[in-house]
Design a protein around this motif. Sequence first.
Motif, PDB file in Angstrom:
ATOM      1  N   ILE A  57       5.633   4.620  -0.107  1.00  0.00           N
ATOM      2  CA  ILE A  57       4.231   4.680   0.315  1.00  0.00           C
ATOM      3  C   ILE A  57       4.120   5.049   1.792  1.00  0.00           C
ATOM      4  CG2 ILE A  57       2.129   3.315   0.700  1.00  0.00           C
ATOM      5  CD1 ILE A  57       2.865   1.772  -1.903  1.00  0.00           C
ATOM      6  N   GLU A  58       5.019   4.537   2.596  1.00  0.00           N
ATOM      7  CA  GLU A  58       4.958   4.791   4.037  1.00  0.00           C
ATOM      8  C   GLU A  58       5.435   6.191   4.407  1.00  0.00           C
ATOM      9  OE1 GLU A  58       3.416   2.771   6.236  1.00  0.00           O
ATOM     10  OE2 GLU A  58       2.993   1.491   4.526  1.00  0.00           O
ATOM     11  N   ALA A  80       0.629  -5.370  -3.506  1.00  0.00           N
ATOM     12  CA  ALA A  80      -0.637  -5.295  -2.762  1.00  0.00           C
ATOM     13  C   ALA A  80      -0.780  -6.525  -1.871  1.00  0.00           C
ATOM     14  CB  ALA A  80      -1.822  -5.195  -3.721  1.00  0.00           C
ATOM     15  N   ASN A 128      -6.163   0.974   4.012  1.00  0.00           N
ATOM     16  CA  ASN A 128      -4.967   1.736   3.648  1.00  0.00           C
ATOM     17  C   ASN A 128      -4.542   2.752   4.701  1.00  0.00           C
ATOM     18  OD1 ASN A 128      -4.030   0.606   1.183  1.00  0.00           O
ATOM     19  ND2 ASN A 128      -5.877   1.394   0.214  1.00  0.00           N
ATOM     20  N   ASN A 161       2.864  -2.993  -7.082  1.00  0.00           N
ATOM     21  CA  ASN A 161       2.590  -2.342  -5.798  1.00  0.00           C
ATOM     22  C   ASN A 161       2.692  -3.270  -4.596  1.00  0.00           C
ATOM     23  OD1 ASN A 161       0.130  -1.105  -7.853  1.00  0.00           O
ATOM     24  ND2 ASN A 161       1.775   0.232  -7.158  1.00  0.00           N
ATOM     25  N   SER A 167     -11.316  -0.321   1.285  1.00  0.00           N
ATOM     26  CA  SER A 167      -9.957   0.126   0.955  1.00  0.00           C
ATOM     27  C   SER A 167      -9.572   1.373   1.742  1.00  0.00           C
ATOM     28  CB  SER A 167      -9.801   0.355  -0.547  1.00  0.00           C
ATOM     29  OG  SER A 167     -10.513   1.488  -0.975  1.00  0.00           O
ATOM     30  N   ARG A 219      -1.211  -2.388   1.875  1.00  0.00           N
ATOM     31  CA  ARG A 219      -1.409  -1.870   0.521  1.00  0.00           C
ATOM     32  C   ARG A 219      -2.620  -2.588  -0.051  1.00  0.00           C
ATOM     33  NH1 ARG A 219       3.436  -2.719   1.852  1.00  0.00           N
ATOM     34  NH2 ARG A 219       3.512  -4.752   0.827  1.00  0.00           N
ATOM     35  N   VAL A 230       7.354   1.386  -3.703  1.00  0.00           N
ATOM     36  CA  VAL A 230       6.540   0.820  -2.628  1.00  0.00           C
ATOM     37  C   VAL A 230       7.046   1.327  -1.277  1.00  0.00           C
ATOM     38  CG1 VAL A 230       5.914  -1.330  -1.447  1.00  0.00           C
ATOM     39  CG2 VAL A 230       5.761  -1.182  -3.939  1.00  0.00           C
TER      40      VAL A 230
END
Length: 160
Positions: free
Chosen positions: A145-146, A106, A81, A104, A77, A87, A142
Amino acid sequence: MAHPGERIPIASDHAGFELKERLRTVLSEMGYSVDDIGTHSTASTDYPDYAHPLSQQVSDGAVQRGVLLCGTGLGMSYVANRYPGVRAAVSWSPEIAALARKHNDANVLVLPARFVSDEDAIAILRTWLETPFEGGRHQGRVAKIEQTNEHGDDTPGSGA
């Protein structure tokens, strides 16, 4: 929500090899096209050697999702990530896998091979594959996140 013929890469280090082999078969039986990136034995290997190529495929959009396995799931992970758009969620129960998808989105499932049974891993995999992203209030989260800093600038170290 199976996607017949969808290509799903799968990769593991030595600790996840045996479970990877089992899941590879399950994925094929479910109608997925499986891309086995390795490892191909229980001989000691370095997890980044397998996490990088899989994560790159997801990041580039060559595939929509992938599966990684190592002893704890943590090493895989950490690598996954680091890639934009990836994700990766370490999941040790179907409930965690469902929430990782629902909330999320994922796109990489990471399994802690030394801490889940074959039966549990199969249930986790099936749940992850079949659970859709809910979107809605989760979409904005989400998207964040970036972002790499409090100003929303996506350039590391920029802004003050």
